[in-house]
Design a protein around this motif. Structure first.
Motif, PDB file in Angstrom:
ATOM      1  N   SER A 195       0.995  -1.311   0.055  1.00 29.47           N
ATOM      2  CA  SER A 195       0.063  -0.001   0.096  1.00 29.47           C
ATOM      3  C   SER A 195       0.969   1.353   0.034  1.00 29.47           C
ATOM      4  O   SER A 195       0.543   2.039  -0.625  1.00 29.47           O
ATOM      5  N   MET A 196       1.931   1.312   0.889  1.00 29.38           N
ATOM      6  CA  MET A 196       2.931   2.336   0.654  1.00 29.38           C
ATOM      7  C   MET A 196       3.412   2.599  -0.598  1.00 29.38           C
ATOM      8  O   MET A 196       3.568   3.672  -1.017  1.00 29.38           O
ATOM      9  N   ALA A 197       3.834   1.682  -1.269  1.00 34.43           N
ATOM     10  CA  ALA A 197       4.484   1.718  -2.412  1.00 34.43           C
ATOM     11  C   ALA A 197       3.529   2.358  -3.328  1.00 34.43           C
ATOM     12  O   ALA A 197       3.815   3.143  -4.423  1.00 34.43           O
ATOM     13  N   LEU A 198       2.129   1.859  -3.352  1.00 30.70           N
ATOM     14  CA  LEU A 198       1.158   2.235  -4.330  1.00 30.70           C
ATOM     15  C   LEU A 198       0.773   3.835  -4.015  1.00 30.70           C
ATOM     16  O   LEU A 198       0.597   4.393  -5.017  1.00 30.70           O
ATOM     17  N   HIS A 199       0.822   4.226  -2.748  1.00 29.33           N
ATOM     18  CA  HIS A 199       0.494   5.668  -2.531  1.00 29.33           C
ATOM     19  C   HIS A 199       1.538   6.606  -3.001  1.00 29.33           C
ATOM     20  O   HIS A 199       1.285   7.497  -3.501  1.00 29.33           O
ATOM     21  N   ARG A 200       3.035   6.007  -2.946  1.00 30.23           N
ATOM     22  CA  ARG A 200       3.983   6.992  -3.378  1.00 30.23           C
ATOM     23  C   ARG A 200       3.983   7.140  -4.926  1.00 30.23           C
ATOM     24  O   ARG A 200       4.365   7.849  -5.485  1.00 30.23           O
ATOM     25  N   LEU A 201       3.527   5.851  -5.466  1.00 28.95           N
ATOM     26  CA  LEU A 201       3.323   5.806  -7.005  1.00 28.95           C
ATOM     27  C   LEU A 201       2.361   6.888  -7.549  1.00 28.95           C
ATOM     28  O   LEU A 201       2.683   7.753  -8.216  1.00 28.95           O
TER      29      LEU A 201
ATOM     30  N   VAL B  45       1.248   9.406  -5.860  1.00 31.02           N
ATOM     31  CA  VAL B  45       1.821  11.059  -5.750  1.00 31.02           C
ATOM     32  C   VAL B  45       2.558  11.267  -6.599  1.00 31.02           C
ATOM     33  O   VAL B  45       2.727  12.503  -7.146  1.00 31.02           O
ATOM     34  N   ALA B  46       3.592  10.519  -7.266  1.00 22.75           N
ATOM     35  CA  ALA B  46       4.807  10.827  -8.195  1.00 22.75           C
ATOM     36  C   ALA B  46       4.099  11.075  -9.379  1.00 22.75           C
ATOM     37  O   ALA B  46       4.661  11.713 -10.206  1.00 22.75           O
ATOM     38  N   GLU B  47       2.982  10.359  -9.896  1.00 26.26           N
ATOM     39  CA  GLU B  47       2.490  10.285 -11.043  1.00 26.26           C
ATOM     40  C   GLU B  47       1.488  11.161 -11.357  1.00 26.26           C
ATOM     41  O   GLU B  47       0.872  11.508 -12.532  1.00 26.26           O
ATOM     42  N   VAL B  48       0.517  11.681 -10.328  1.00 29.16           N
ATOM     43  CA  VAL B  48      -0.832  12.230 -10.602  1.00 29.16           C
ATOM     44  C   VAL B  48      -0.707  13.422 -11.518  1.00 29.16           C
ATOM     45  O   VAL B  48      -1.630  14.188 -11.947  1.00 29.16           O
ATOM     46  N   GLU B  49       0.484  14.487 -11.262  1.00 30.30           N
ATOM     47  CA  GLU B  49       0.498  15.572 -11.835  1.00 30.30           C
ATOM     48  C   GLU B  49       0.375  15.346 -13.370  1.00 30.30           C
ATOM     49  O   GLU B  49      -0.143  16.168 -14.190  1.00 30.30           O
ATOM     50  N   ARG B  50       1.246  14.469 -13.916  1.00 28.79           N
ATOM     51  CA  ARG B  50       1.402  14.006 -15.534  1.00 28.79           C
ATOM     52  C   ARG B  50       0.080  13.328 -15.882  1.00 28.79           C
ATOM     53  O   ARG B  50      -0.389  13.291 -16.999  1.00 28.79           O
ATOM     54  N   PHE B  51      -0.677  12.367 -14.802  1.00 38.09           N
ATOM     55  CA  PHE B  51      -1.736  11.396 -15.307  1.00 38.09           C
ATOM     56  C   PHE B  51      -2.828  11.722 -14.364  1.00 38.09           C
ATOM     57  O   PHE B  51      -2.853  10.991 -13.325  1.00 38.09           O
ATOM     58  N   PRO B  52      -3.608  12.809 -14.411  1.00 39.43           N
ATOM     59  CA  PRO B  52      -4.612  13.053 -13.341  1.00 39.43           C
ATOM     60  C   PRO B  52      -5.670  11.940 -13.114  1.00 39.43           C
ATOM     61  O   PRO B  52      -6.145  11.707 -12.271  1.00 39.43           O
ATOM     62  N   ALA B  53      -5.884  11.186 -14.368  1.00 41.28           N
ATOM     63  CA  ALA B  53      -6.849  10.199 -14.212  1.00 41.28           C
ATOM     64  C   ALA B  53      -6.578   9.028 -13.399  1.00 41.28           C
ATOM     65  O   ALA B  53      -7.158   8.400 -12.974  1.00 41.28           O
ATOM     66  N   LEU B  54      -5.209   8.943 -13.068  1.00 38.80           N
ATOM     67  CA  LEU B  54      -4.778   8.028 -12.260  1.00 38.80           C
ATOM     68  C   LEU B  54      -5.261   8.138 -10.760  1.00 38.80           C
ATOM     69  O   LEU B  54      -5.598   7.332 -10.136  1.00 38.80           O
ATOM     70  N   GLY B  55      -4.988   9.518 -10.402  1.00 40.83           N
ATOM     71  CA  GLY B  55      -5.656   9.886  -9.065  1.00 40.83           C
ATOM     72  C   GLY B  55      -6.999   9.761  -8.905  1.00 40.83           C
ATOM     73  O   GLY B  55      -7.471   9.174  -7.875  1.00 40.83           O
ATOM     74  N   GLU B  56      -7.937   9.920 -10.112  1.00 42.79           N
ATOM     75  CA  GLU B  56      -9.166   9.876  -9.995  1.00 42.79           C
ATOM     76  C   GLU B  56      -9.472   8.384  -9.899  1.00 42.79           C
ATOM     77  O   GLU B  56     -10.653   7.913  -9.048  1.00 42.79           O
TER      78      GLU B  56
END
Length: 209
Positions: free
Chosen positions: A107-113, A115-126
């Motif tokens: 879960s920690m690894a997923l959360h860090r992923l 946070v690292a990617e959401v600016e470039r891929f907003p749909a990932l955060g959604e």
């Protein structure tokens, strides 16, 4: 005939699980941007065409990885919110399930992923928010609304109360471990949940005459 169909279904389910395991490892180690359907297919020893029959896009594959991680967690949350022991006991069980899940290595690894990617891929955060945090908060909000209606909690915005409870549970060792992956695990998660429940009940418990 039925046995043959069952065997095909079992093989398909096994293949799907294998794809999700490889995809999860690839997303975690390489990040979303640097993971491709081609690299996943190569690790699996198959073709992209075969992979696409299971998941039409990388985004669909990422969503499926999330769903595979969350299904058992959501069931555990439902089981925590049984009436036994009263509101504080249910919240304690719920908080322990939440904290143990989010403190786990995957879960920690997923959360860090995210946070690292959401600016470039907003749909990932959604995708992550809708399948994970939003769903968990909504489940807790339904429970809190029932407790409010029964007079065991004071009346108010159950969704706000759910957000506050999650924030209390995540305010200690979770944040420490998120940003300091090599830190010594000195904190007691159960003690932090107990503190969160105490603060929450002081704020949302029924008014005393």
């Amino acid at each position: 005939m039925i046995d043959a169909i069952d065997r095909r279904a079992a093989r398909k389910a096994d293949r799907r699980r294998a794809i999700l395991e490889v995809a999860e490892r690839s997303f975690t180690e390489r990040g979303f941007a640097n993971t491709s359907m081609s690299t996943i297919a190569a690790e699996l020893g198959g073709s992209k065409t075969t992979l696409w029959t299971y998941f039409p896009s990388k985004e669909d594959l990422f969503a499926a990885v999330l769903d595979s991680k969350i299904a058992a967690f959501q069931q555990a949350l439902d089981e925590a919110l049984i009436p036994e022991g009263g509101t504080a006991a249910a919240l304690t069980r719920f908080g322990r399930v939440v904290l143990r899940k989010i403190l786990s290595r995957d879960s920690m690894a997923l959360h860090r992923l995210i946070v690292a990617e959401v600016e470039r891929f907003p749909a990932l955060g959604e995708t992550f928010a809708a399948r994970g945090p939003d769903r968990s908060r909504a489940r807790l909000a339904r429970y809190l609304e029932e407790e409010m209606a029964a007079g065991r909690l004071r009346q108010g915005d159950s969704h706000l109360a759910a957000r506050q409870f999650f924030a209390l549970c995540q305010s200690g060792c979770y944040l420490d471990r998120l940003w300091r992956p090599r830190m010594v695990e000195a904190a007691d998660p159960d003690a932090e949940v107990a503190e969160a429940v105490d603060i929450f009940m002081r704020a949302w418990g029924p008014a005393r005459a």
